[in-house]
Design a protein around this motif. Sequence first.
Motif, PDB file in Angstrom:
ATOM      1  N   MET A   1       1.038 -71.509  -3.090  1.00  0.00           N
ATOM      2  CA  MET A   1      -0.229 -71.256  -2.394  1.00  0.00           C
ATOM      3  C   MET A   1      -1.074 -70.247  -3.173  1.00  0.00           C
ATOM      4  O   MET A   1      -2.286 -70.420  -3.316  1.00  0.00           O
ATOM      5  CB  MET A   1       0.040 -70.751  -0.973  1.00  0.00           C
ATOM      6  N   ASP A   2      -0.440 -69.195  -3.690  1.00  0.00           N
ATOM      7  CA  ASP A   2      -1.166 -68.201  -4.483  1.00  0.00           C
ATOM      8  C   ASP A   2      -1.781 -68.843  -5.722  1.00  0.00           C
ATOM      9  O   ASP A   2      -2.922 -68.552  -6.081  1.00  0.00           O
ATOM     10  CB  ASP A   2      -0.239 -67.048  -4.894  1.00  0.00           C
ATOM     11  N   ALA A   3      -1.013 -69.718  -6.387  1.00  0.00           N
ATOM     12  CA  ALA A   3      -1.524 -70.397  -7.582  1.00  0.00           C
ATOM     13  C   ALA A   3      -2.703 -71.290  -7.228  1.00  0.00           C
ATOM     14  O   ALA A   3      -3.704 -71.328  -7.949  1.00  0.00           O
ATOM     15  CB  ALA A   3      -0.416 -71.219  -8.240  1.00  0.00           C
ATOM     16  N   LEU A   4      -2.610 -71.989  -6.103  1.00  0.00           N
ATOM     17  CA  LEU A   4      -3.700 -72.861  -5.671  1.00  0.00           C
ATOM     18  C   LEU A   4      -4.951 -72.050  -5.343  1.00  0.00           C
ATOM     19  O   LEU A   4      -6.048 -72.402  -5.761  1.00  0.00           O
ATOM     20  CB  LEU A   4      -3.275 -73.686  -4.451  1.00  0.00           C
ATOM     21  N   VAL A   5      -4.770 -70.951  -4.625  1.00  0.00           N
ATOM     22  CA  VAL A   5      -5.908 -70.090  -4.290  1.00  0.00           C
ATOM     23  C   VAL A   5      -6.536 -69.542  -5.567  1.00  0.00           C
ATOM     24  O   VAL A   5      -7.760 -69.496  -5.699  1.00  0.00           O
ATOM     25  CB  VAL A   5      -5.471 -68.946  -3.347  1.00  0.00           C
ATOM     26  N   SER A   6      -5.707 -69.160  -6.510  1.00  0.00           N
ATOM     27  CA  SER A   6      -6.213 -68.647  -7.780  1.00  0.00           C
ATOM     28  C   SER A   6      -7.024 -69.707  -8.524  1.00  0.00           C
ATOM     29  O   SER A   6      -8.105 -69.421  -9.046  1.00  0.00           O
ATOM     30  CB  SER A   6      -5.041 -68.175  -8.641  1.00  0.00           C
ATOM     31  N   LYS A   7      -6.511 -70.942  -8.561  1.00  0.00           N
ATOM     32  CA  LYS A   7      -7.239 -72.022  -9.231  1.00  0.00           C
ATOM     33  C   LYS A   7      -8.557 -72.310  -8.528  1.00  0.00           C
ATOM     34  O   LYS A   7      -9.587 -72.511  -9.185  1.00  0.00           O
ATOM     35  CB  LYS A   7      -6.388 -73.291  -9.281  1.00  0.00           C
ATOM     36  N   LEU A   8      -8.527 -72.331  -7.204  1.00  0.00           N
ATOM     37  CA  LEU A   8      -9.762 -72.568  -6.452  1.00  0.00           C
ATOM     38  C   LEU A   8     -10.764 -71.436  -6.688  1.00  0.00           C
ATOM     39  O   LEU A   8     -11.966 -71.686  -6.837  1.00  0.00           O
ATOM     40  CB  LEU A   8      -9.454 -72.700  -4.958  1.00  0.00           C
ATOM     41  N   ASP A   9     -10.265 -70.213  -6.729  1.00  0.00           N
ATOM     42  CA  ASP A   9     -11.141 -69.068  -6.981  1.00  0.00           C
ATOM     43  C   ASP A   9     -11.786 -69.176  -8.361  1.00  0.00           C
ATOM     44  O   ASP A   9     -12.991 -68.970  -8.509  1.00  0.00           O
ATOM     45  CB  ASP A   9     -10.329 -67.771  -6.867  1.00  0.00           C
ATOM     46  N   ARG A  10     -10.986 -69.543  -9.366  1.00  0.00           N
ATOM     47  CA  ARG A  10     -11.543 -69.719 -10.720  1.00  0.00           C
ATOM     48  C   ARG A  10     -12.573 -70.837 -10.742  1.00  0.00           C
ATOM     49  O   ARG A  10     -13.616 -70.724 -11.384  1.00  0.00           O
ATOM     50  CB  ARG A  10     -10.424 -69.992 -11.722  1.00  0.00           C
ATOM     51  N   ALA A  11     -12.284 -71.930 -10.038  1.00  0.00           N
ATOM     52  CA  ALA A  11     -13.224 -73.055  -9.998  1.00  0.00           C
ATOM     53  C   ALA A  11     -14.524 -72.648  -9.333  1.00  0.00           C
ATOM     54  O   ALA A  11     -15.614 -72.990  -9.816  1.00  0.00           O
ATOM     55  CB  ALA A  11     -12.597 -74.242  -9.259  1.00  0.00           C
ATOM     56  N   LEU A  12     -14.426 -71.885  -8.246  1.00  0.00           N
ATOM     57  CA  LEU A  12     -15.647 -71.430  -7.564  1.00  0.00           C
ATOM     58  C   LEU A  12     -16.458 -70.484  -8.444  1.00  0.00           C
ATOM     59  O   LEU A  12     -17.679 -70.586  -8.506  1.00  0.00           O
ATOM     60  CB  LEU A  12     -15.286 -70.735  -6.245  1.00  0.00           C
ATOM     61  N   ARG A  13     -15.747 -69.574  -9.126  1.00  0.00           N
ATOM     62  CA  ARG A  13     -16.472 -68.664 -10.035  1.00  0.00           C
ATOM     63  C   ARG A  13     -17.138 -69.442 -11.162  1.00  0.00           C
ATOM     64  O   ARG A  13     -18.254 -69.139 -11.559  1.00  0.00           O
ATOM     65  CB  ARG A  13     -15.524 -67.607 -10.595  1.00  0.00           C
TER      66      ARG A  13
END
Length: 137
Positions: A73-85
């Motif tokens: 879940m942390d990895a997914l949130v991190s990837k989503l955060d990078r994608a949003l940025r």
Amino acid sequence: TVGEMGVISGTPRSAFVEALEESEVLEVSVEAIRNMCNSRPSLRLQLETTMMKRLGSYRERQEAAKGMVQDAMDALVSKLDRALRFLEGNQETIRENRRQKVREKIKIGVQKKKQAVDYGFFTINELQRAEELQSAM
């Protein structure tokens, strides 16, 4: 052995066994196991110790699984955060590209208007479109 933990805990058997080759098996009833445990306290203690070890092992696996799920879940949130940025960072680039296209259309419209005026032929629609583009700037 299969099912002895269920006898002690009073829960249904959770294990499944499939023989890879022809085997002889012995089925021992719940009552027989209870009688053996009552008559031989060391057997009962051994079964209870095995059950506690398995329970501890189960809890360790459960905690490890929770950790793996949390890591995923942390990895997914991190990837989503990078994608949003990334998307947010590119929004200005996208806006600037759109502005540039509008400027190019205005420039073309103004050039057409000048050409039409210079050569003395143009339509009302062309003039209106050029003026609209120019005022949009």
